[in-house]
Motif scaffolding. Structure first.
Motif, short mmCIF file in Angstrom:
data_model
loop_
_atom_site.label_atom_id
_atom_site.label_comp_id
_atom_site.label_asym_id
_atom_site.label_seq_id
_atom_site.Cartn_x
_atom_site.Cartn_y
_atom_site.Cartn_z
N ARG A 24 22.64 36.38 31.56
CA ARG A 24 24.01 36.29 32.00
C ARG A 24 23.29 36.19 33.55
NH1 ARG A 24 28.53 35.09 33.61
NH2 ARG A 24 29.52 36.35 34.05
N HIS A 33 35.14 45.26 38.20
CA HIS A 33 36.72 44.40 37.67
C HIS A 33 37.48 45.17 37.43
CE1 HIS A 33 34.98 40.31 37.14
NE2 HIS A 33 33.94 40.35 36.07
N ASP A 70 33.49 40.71 29.42
CA ASP A 70 31.67 40.66 29.31
C ASP A 70 31.22 41.38 27.98
OD1 ASP A 70 32.20 39.71 31.83
OD2 ASP A 70 31.12 41.33 32.69
N TYR A 73 28.98 38.66 25.79
CA TYR A 73 27.78 39.31 26.13
C TYR A 73 27.05 39.66 25.24
CZ TYR A 73 29.53 35.63 29.75
OH TYR A 73 30.37 35.01 30.26
N HIS A 84 37.46 34.26 29.64
CA HIS A 84 37.22 34.07 31.20
C HIS A 84 37.91 33.22 31.61
CE1 HIS A 84 32.82 36.34 30.85
NE2 HIS A 84 33.44 37.37 32.36
N HIS A 122 39.47 39.33 35.68
CA HIS A 122 38.17 39.82 35.68
C HIS A 122 37.74 38.08 35.66
CE1 HIS A 122 34.40 40.73 32.84
NE2 HIS A 122 34.47 39.48 33.37
N ASP A 126 35.31 37.40 38.89
CA ASP A 126 33.78 36.00 38.53
C ASP A 126 34.26 34.93 39.44
OD1 ASP A 126 32.56 38.33 37.27
OD2 ASP A 126 33.35 37.30 35.44
#
Ligand SMILES: [Zn+2]
Length: 436
Positions: A24, A33, A70, A73, A84, A122, A126
């Motif tokens: 990632r 976050h 996340d 991931y 996202h 979030h 990012d």
């Protein structure tokens, strides 16, 4: 024996989490976050949205939403990347409009609002962090840069943020509307089952959130990360540093207001442009095209495709048109970066024009041109780096519940009241915009 076995299992899961996360790209960690989401509440104007998010009962949903994307991931599933971005957010908004009763500020919709604003925070954070703060750090902290998860920039800055703020979200109850989420993911072409979603969220709570929380309390670990990334260590909590977490909170608040509008079917100019770097009317912008800080960024309220490149022009007072590279920082994201391929002229006022006809990834056309200016003249002082040039001056408002015992018309009366108030609010805003 039992205890050892449990630890062994936990270790195996942790290894899997770390292996999956290793590929990632860096971004904010999940303590960060969550901190950004809570900080963003402070940037909201007084109103129903702010009151909803300040309700202690909604904090569980805001925290779970803030860490949710996340999780994909952590279990190596594509739902994470999808969570996202705007297409999924749009599916979630439509689902709420189709399935949940208004007013969204009260009743059963509230936990869904808080969770959505968590994962929207979030995704936005990012983009803002990666396009500004992390891009700068890649240069300043290049010496010990690592993409291995436990040495990565997101892990390191997450530990630093816990150290700086003392936040601790461990022990938060897990909340996830898994059955509803499965349908929303299906709408954007992602097949995922409820147990995968639950397991991913558990991994986020148990390992990823906990790693930053515990290491942020370990002076040896904190010192190691601060030494590895010294520039980030010095600038992470500086609200004047573009893309720092405090700065991200301001952009997230503007995004939340635009989403609150979208949920209520309102779409006006203040929802199109959420932030610019540098701020409109600012000075002291650097001119060197090799500096990350010389870039210009525009944060939109919706996802923007790469075709935006044809709709952006930068000129100065002499009429010079600059050679710039324009792209969404992440494909179809909200944040568009404009990088100069030549120096900006010194001591000049530059104009960034967004031409009419920018079409969002969900088909909304911005049919009015918009522009802002900044200067490369001497800086007169530090400023918030990403101020919203089109701030909200109100939000959708719902009438209070009808008094009980008002007879069979009471419910309908409240609904009508809400409609009338919303209409009045729209009119009031139109008027105030017209006066500017
Ligand atoms: Zn993320």
């Amino acid at each position: 024996m039992v205890r050892v076995a449990r630890i062994a299992v936990a270790g195996a899961v942790l290894s899997a989490v770390l292996a999956a996360g290793a590929g990632r790209a860096a971004a904010n960690g999940v303590n960060t976050h969550t901190w950004i989401s809570f900080h963003a509440i402070e940037h909201l104007p007084d109103g129903e949205l702010k009151r909803l998010l300040l309700d202690p009962g909604m904090q569980v949903m805001l925290i779970n939403g803030s860490i949710f994307p996340d999780g994909g991931y952590a279990v190596d599933h594509e739902f994470g990347e999808t969570a996202h971005w705007e297409p999924f957010l749009g599916a979630y908004l439509r689902w709420m409009q189709d399935n949940l009763p208004e007013p969204y500020a009260r009743g059963v919709a509230r936990p869904y609002v808080a969770f959505m604003l968590g994962f929207a925070s979030h995704g936005m954070a990012d983009q803002v962090f990666d396009s500004m703060f992390m891009e700068a750090a890649r240069g300043y902290d290049a010496a010990n840069w690592s993409d291995a998860l436990l040495d990565s920039f997101d892990t390191a800055t997450d530990v630093m943020l816990v150290d700086a703020t003392g936040v601790d979200y461990r022990g938060t109850e897990q909340w996830l509307p898994v059955d509803d989420l499965v349908g929303m993911f299906a709408e954007v072409g992602i097949a995922v089952d409820t147990s995968t979603l639950s397991n991913a969220q558990t991994a986020m709570h148990t390992f990823v959130l906990a790693y930053g929380a515990s290491n942020g309390r370990d002076p040896v670990s904190v010192a190691r990360y601060r030494t590895q990334y010294p520039w980030a260590s010095d600038h992470l909590m500086d609200p004047h540093e573009a893309g720092s977490p405090p700065c991200e909170g301001e952009v997230v608040a503007a995004y939340w207001l635009s989403l609150w509008d979208r949920l209520h079917g309102v779409d006006e100019v203040q929802n199109q442009i959420l932030a610019t770097y540098p701020p409109a009317g600012s000075d002291g912008h650097p001119t060197d095209p090799d500096l990350v800080e010389s870039q210009v960024a525009v944060v939109f309220g919706r996802g923007i495709p790469s075709s935006v490149a044809d709709k952006v022009r930068v000129t100065d007072a002499t009429g010079k048109v600059y050679d710039v590279a324009v792209r969404p920082f992440y494909g179809d994201g909200n944040t568009v970066v404009i990088r100069p391929r030549e120096p900006w002229a010194a001591n000049q006022t530059l104009t960034v024009e967004l031409l009419a006809g920018i079409t969002t990834i969900d088909g909304v056309v911005y049919d009015q041109p918009w522009s802002f200016q900044f200067s490369t003249g001497p800086a007169t002082g530090p400023r918030d780096p990403t101020t919203d040039p089109t701030p909200h001056d109100g939000e959708p408002w719902s009438a209070p519940p009808a008094p009980t015992g008002g007879g069979c018309d009471a419910g309908g009366g409240a609904g009508l009241g809400a409609t009338l108030m919303l209409t009045a609010w729209r009119r009031r805003r139109r008027r105030s915009r017209g006066l500017r």
